[in-house]
Write an enzyme that holds these catalytic residues in place. Structure first.
Site: not given
Length: 301
Positions: A214, A223
């Site tokens: 998660h 990112r």
């Protein structure tokens, strides 16, 4: 070279071993175990251990929701349901431990994700290697004039050469002084924990990073995004390739709903409904700010 001779010998020894186990394993992930995937000029990621698979996510969900999941006919459908409705707990049943070699300035961005367990190489006890991240000329960009956090056009010609020369020379000079300070040749030598403060932020460090799926997906959503800084995005991209082989159904749902999806505000949804009904909608009558409107138009085209 990203992997030292000692590390490669350790990797070869680990990959040569085989163990019997009753726990669930994933063939695609087994092929990644211990192997180093190169990132940037001296960095890498490699899987040290993992727990769980797509079925572990479904197992946890069915324990939690019971009859509530009986309308979902298969595991992939259940996983997509969980992702679609932001049911995050079942994804926490899977974990991964990575060995990462990365520049210090990337590590300082990475550590902002405070939902993992981290143990970093200690420059108090050990001597850092003479390895620095030096960008490829294609990634030497000027400061963006519209985004204080972003990059503009790539530097060209003499300016690019000058910047590369500064980066290389300053890195080597700092490391030369670092070596001199910790040297015990004819002197006591400065403590390593003090000498390290002279090193630049582009020197490489290493750590072990353990995180559940998660929180890994949250990391990757931010990112692996095209707006993320290039130097951390390439690490996220490399991790995505590993996760794709580990939990293919979960990663497929993540790619569809998070990486490839969009979240709309109430105002944005109202504007979209009006557009579909043939009404004229502009930034002025949308109730959105210029920034919100620009982002909304980026989604709806």
């Amino acid at each position: 070279m990203p992997v030292s001779a000692d590390q490669q010998a350790e990797i070869d020894a680990q990959r040569a071993e085989s163990h019997q186990t009753l726990r669930a394993t994933v063939p695609g992930m087994e092929s990644h175990l211990y192997k180093a995937h190169d990132v940037l000029d001296h960095g890498f990621i490699r899987v040290i251990d993992y727990m769980g698979d797509d079925s572990a996510i479904c197992q946890a969900a069915r324990v939690s929701y019971g009859k509530g999941t009986k309308s979902v006919q298969n595991d992939e459908g259940l996983i997509r349901y969980l992702m679609r409705h932001w049911h995050s707990t079942p994804f926490e049943m899977c974990e991964i431990k990575l060995h990462v070699k990365l520049p210090v300035f990337v590590a300082r961005q990475w550590i902002r994700h405070r939902t993992a367990n981290v143990n970093e190489y200690s420059a108090r006890y050990s001597i850092l290697d003479r390895e620095f991240y030096i960008p490829h000329p294609d990634h030497l960009n000027a400061q963006s004039v519209i985004n204080n956090q972003g990059r503009g056009e790539a530097l060209q010609g003499e300016e690019a050469e000058r910047v590369l020369r500064y980066l290389k020379d300053d890195s080597m000079r700092a490391y030369d002084h670092y070596e001199e300070m910790i040297s015990e040749d004819g002197q006591q030598g400065l403590a390593r924990e003090l000498a390290r403060m002279n090193l630049p932020a582009n020197i490489y460090t290493q750590w072990y990073w353990k995180v559940d799926l998660h929180n890994l997906f949250h990391f990757l959503r931010l990112r692996a995004d095209s707006h993320a800084q290039y130097e951390i995005r390439v690490y996220a991209d490399a991790i995505c390739e590993v996760v794709k082989d580990w939990v293919p159904a979960a990663y497929g749902a993540f790619e569809d709903y998070r990486l490839g999806g969009a979240t709309l505000s109430g105002k944005a949804l109202d504007c979209l409904r009006k557009m579909l009904a043939g009404e004229e909608v502009t930034q002025e009558n949308s109730g959105m700010s210029k920034g919100e409107w620009r982002e909304f138009m980026g989604v709806v085209g």
